[in-house]
Design an enzyme around this catalytic site. Structure first.
Site, PDB file in Angstrom:
ATOM      1  N   HIS A 249       0.819  -1.217   0.000  1.00  0.00           N
ATOM      2  CA  HIS A 249       0.000   0.000   0.000  1.00  0.00           C
ATOM      3  C   HIS A 249       0.855   1.271   0.000  1.00  0.00           C
ATOM      4  O   HIS A 249       0.367   2.341   0.348  1.00  0.00           O
ATOM      5  CB  HIS A 249      -0.947   0.005   1.215  1.00  0.00           C
ATOM      6  CG  HIS A 249      -2.028  -1.034   1.121  1.00  0.00           C
ATOM      7  ND1 HIS A 249      -2.688  -1.552   2.216  1.00  0.00           N
ATOM      8  CD2 HIS A 249      -2.576  -1.662   0.050  1.00  0.00           C
ATOM      9  CE1 HIS A 249      -3.583  -2.447   1.817  1.00  0.00           C
ATOM     10  NE2 HIS A 249      -3.523  -2.533   0.514  1.00  0.00           N
TER      11      HIS A 249
ATOM     12  N   CYS B 260       4.201  19.100  -8.769  1.00  0.00           N
ATOM     13  CA  CYS B 260       5.497  18.984  -9.457  1.00  0.00           C
ATOM     14  C   CYS B 260       6.214  17.678  -9.139  1.00  0.00           C
ATOM     15  O   CYS B 260       7.309  17.442  -9.639  1.00  0.00           O
ATOM     16  CB  CYS B 260       6.395  20.169  -9.104  1.00  0.00           C
ATOM     17  SG  CYS B 260       7.091  20.093  -7.445  1.00  0.00           S
TER      18      CYS B 260
ATOM     19  N   GLY C 139      -1.015 -10.890  11.487  1.00  0.00           N
ATOM     20  CA  GLY C 139      -1.651  -9.633  11.897  1.00  0.00           C
ATOM     21  C   GLY C 139      -2.467  -8.938  10.832  1.00  0.00           C
ATOM     22  O   GLY C 139      -2.507  -7.714  10.804  1.00  0.00           O
ATOM     23  N   THR C 140      -3.142  -9.721   9.990  1.00  0.00           N
ATOM     24  CA  THR C 140      -4.054  -9.072   9.038  1.00  0.00           C
ATOM     25  C   THR C 140      -5.446  -9.681   9.165  1.00  0.00           C
ATOM     26  O   THR C 140      -5.575 -10.888   9.347  1.00  0.00           O
ATOM     27  CB  THR C 140      -3.560  -9.174   7.576  1.00  0.00           C
ATOM     28  OG1 THR C 140      -4.552  -8.589   6.717  1.00  0.00           O
ATOM     29  CG2 THR C 140      -3.279 -10.591   7.132  1.00  0.00           C
TER      30      THR C 140
ATOM     31  N   ASN D 105      -2.290 -14.684  14.660  1.00  0.00           N
ATOM     32  CA  ASN D 105      -3.298 -13.647  14.900  1.00  0.00           C
ATOM     33  C   ASN D 105      -4.041 -14.015  16.188  1.00  0.00           C
ATOM     34  O   ASN D 105      -4.301 -15.196  16.430  1.00  0.00           O
ATOM     35  CB  ASN D 105      -4.301 -13.632  13.718  1.00  0.00           C
ATOM     36  CG  ASN D 105      -5.093 -12.345  13.619  1.00  0.00           C
ATOM     37  OD1 ASN D 105      -5.692 -11.900  14.587  1.00  0.00           O
ATOM     38  ND2 ASN D 105      -5.112 -11.752  12.442  1.00  0.00           N
TER      39      ASN D 105
ATOM     40  N   ALA E 193       1.543 -11.119  17.706  1.00  0.00           N
ATOM     41  CA  ALA E 193       2.592 -11.340  16.711  1.00  0.00           C
ATOM     42  C   ALA E 193       3.986 -11.388  17.337  1.00  0.00           C
ATOM     43  O   ALA E 193       4.793 -12.273  17.018  1.00  0.00           O
ATOM     44  CB  ALA E 193       2.531 -10.230  15.662  1.00  0.00           C
TER      45      ALA E 193
HETATM   46  P1  OAD Z   1      -6.878  -4.648  10.221  1.00  0.00           P
HETATM   47  O1  OAD Z   1      -6.951  -3.537  11.185  1.00  0.00           O
HETATM   48  O2  OAD Z   1      -8.014  -4.864   9.306  1.00  0.00           O
HETATM   49  O3  OAD Z   1      -6.667  -6.018  11.007  1.00  0.00           O
HETATM   50  C1  OAD Z   1      -5.729  -6.126  12.050  1.00  0.00           C
HETATM   51  C2  OAD Z   1      -5.570  -7.598  12.389  1.00  0.00           C
HETATM   52  O4  OAD Z   1      -4.553  -7.685  13.347  1.00  0.00           O
HETATM   53  C3  OAD Z   1      -6.821  -8.241  12.981  1.00  0.00           C
HETATM   54  O5  OAD Z   1      -7.034  -9.510  12.368  1.00  0.00           O
HETATM   55  C4  OAD Z   1      -6.458  -8.422  14.464  1.00  0.00           C
HETATM   56  O6  OAD Z   1      -7.056  -9.575  15.047  1.00  0.00           O
HETATM   57  C5  OAD Z   1      -4.957  -8.575  14.376  1.00  0.00           C
HETATM   58  N1  OAD Z   1      -4.206  -8.184  15.591  1.00  0.00           N
HETATM   59  C6  OAD Z   1      -4.526  -7.281  16.545  1.00  0.00           C
HETATM   60  N2  OAD Z   1      -3.545  -7.220  17.475  1.00  0.00           N
HETATM   61  C7  OAD Z   1      -2.586  -8.084  17.084  1.00  0.00           C
HETATM   62  C8  OAD Z   1      -1.318  -8.483  17.610  1.00  0.00           C
HETATM   63  N3  OAD Z   1      -0.828  -7.957  18.745  1.00  0.00           N
HETATM   64  N4  OAD Z   1      -0.607  -9.413  16.934  1.00  0.00           N
HETATM   65  C9  OAD Z   1      -1.089  -9.958  15.783  1.00  0.00           C
HETATM   66  N5  OAD Z   1      -2.269  -9.626  15.248  1.00  0.00           N
HETATM   67  C10 OAD Z   1      -3.011  -8.703  15.881  1.00  0.00           C
HETATM   68  O7  OAD Z   1      -5.497  -4.451   9.430  1.00  0.00           O
HETATM   69  P2  OAD Z   1      -5.091  -4.970   7.978  1.00  0.00           P
HETATM   70  O8  OAD Z   1      -5.560  -6.346   7.743  1.00  0.00           O
HETATM   71  O9  OAD Z   1      -3.645  -4.680   7.828  1.00  0.00           O
HETATM   72  O10 OAD Z   1      -5.458  -0.061   3.928  1.00  0.00           O
HETATM   73  O11 OAD Z   1      -5.903  -3.961   7.075  1.00  0.00           O
HETATM   74  C11 OAD Z   1      -5.733  -3.979   5.702  1.00  0.00           C
HETATM   75  C12 OAD Z   1      -5.855  -2.602   5.150  1.00  0.00           C
HETATM   76  O12 OAD Z   1      -7.064  -1.982   5.590  1.00  0.00           O
HETATM   77  C13 OAD Z   1      -4.802  -1.627   5.615  1.00  0.00           C
HETATM   78  O13 OAD Z   1      -3.585  -1.753   4.932  1.00  0.00           O
HETATM   79  C14 OAD Z   1      -5.441  -0.293   5.352  1.00  0.00           C
HETATM   80  C15 OAD Z   1      -6.799  -0.594   5.922  1.00  0.00           C
HETATM   81  O14 OAD Z   1      -7.845   0.151   5.479  1.00  0.00           O
HETATM   82  C16 OAD Z   1      -5.413   1.186   3.447  1.00  0.00           C
HETATM   83  O15 OAD Z   1      -5.372   2.152   4.169  1.00  0.00           O
HETATM   84  C17 OAD Z   1      -5.396   1.278   1.955  1.00  0.00           C
END
Ligand code: OAD
Length: 248
Positions: free
Chosen positions: A120, A131, A188-189, A214, A233
């Protein structure tokens, strides 16, 4: 959980081309809040009002004031945690080749990972919309919002907003890495945002093992991923790397 950690370490020891896909959760232990779930940014602000390219074009000052300024402060203070360090250690041990990250915080590179695809984009740089001049985000003068380039154009971050396409070179290389790897760590996604969430599907369909780390289940759990190691994580990655080092 101990068995799954040993299993992941064993599979990493045997893998020839391991890769990782990371999301906001990997940076939670670095004090960067996630987007979704408890304490998530999208609970506080509406992404369509503040993180969509149309919103930025309509009112850049509003988006700078509410979203970008806050991110600048949070990211400036963040340090890599045990998960970022663990992935860098896996690379140093020759056990992990590429990190594909949805994050824009630069913490994988700060930890020492050298092959990071910023799916991203990144937040380290701002670009003038007129510019194309670039400036490091830390050097942006915030006394005027939105901050302006010398030419009078408005700066925007080099990451993508909703409504923008994934930089084609990042998309195609990520798809290639996903199709070539024999092990994909998904850390962590929430796996809810396309096309990033399709990356582990490509790996699975190409015959790779897919391991999730996760604290919560995701849409990949039980279908795309072979197993989920439930937990934070930093803690889980550290334990996996320690177990792997005992095997080598
Ligand atoms: P999310 O905020 O959607 O998801 C976060 C994930 O991390 C969830 O599945 C949680 O359960 C998990 N989580 C929370 N704490 C954690 C920890 N300590 N260790 C491991 N996991 C943990 O984030 P993304 O999946 O990255 O895009 O979101 C994807 C995209 O949505 C982002 O890149 C962003 C957002 O809108 C843009 O801005 C274009």
């Amino acid at each position: 959980m101990d068995d799954l950690i040993k299993r992941a370490a064993q599979e990493l020891a045997e893998a020839k081309h391991a890769a990782a896909l990371t999301g906001a959760g990997i940076s939670v232990e670095s004090n960067i809040p996630p987007f979704r779930g408890k304490g998530g940014l999208w609970e506080k602000i509406d992404p369509m009002e503040y993180a969509h390219i149309d919103a930025f074009m309509r009112d850049p000052a509003k988006v700078w004031n509410v979203l970008i300024k806050g991110m600048k402060n949070i990211i400036a203070q963040a340090q890599p945690n045990d998960a970022h360090m663990g992935l860098a250690r896996l690379e140093a041990l020759g056990r992990l080749k590429t990190v594909i990250t949805q994050n824009i915080d630069g913490l994988h590179q700060a930890a020492g990972s050298t092959d990071v695809i910023e799916f991203h984009g990144n937040f380290a740089w701002q670009r003038c919309m007129d510019c194309d001049a670039r400036i490091e985000t830390v050097k942006v003068d915030m006394s005027r919002v939105p901050p302006l380039c010398e030419c009078g154009g408005i700066y925007r971050p080099e990451c993508i907003f909703f409504g923008e396409i994934i930089p084609p070179q990042h998309l195609s290389r990520s798809q290639f890495v996903a199709s070539q790897c024999d092990l994909m760590l998904v850390i962590g996604t929430s796996a809810t945002v396309q096309p990033a969430s399709y990356i582990p599907v490509i790996s699975k369909e190409s015959g790779a093992r897919v391991i999730e780390i996760n604290p919560e289940r995701t849409p990949l759990t039980g279908s795309v991923s072979d197993y989920l190691i439930m937990g934070k994580a930093g803690e889980i990655t550290r334990l996996i790397v320690e177990a792997l080092e005992r095997l080598l």
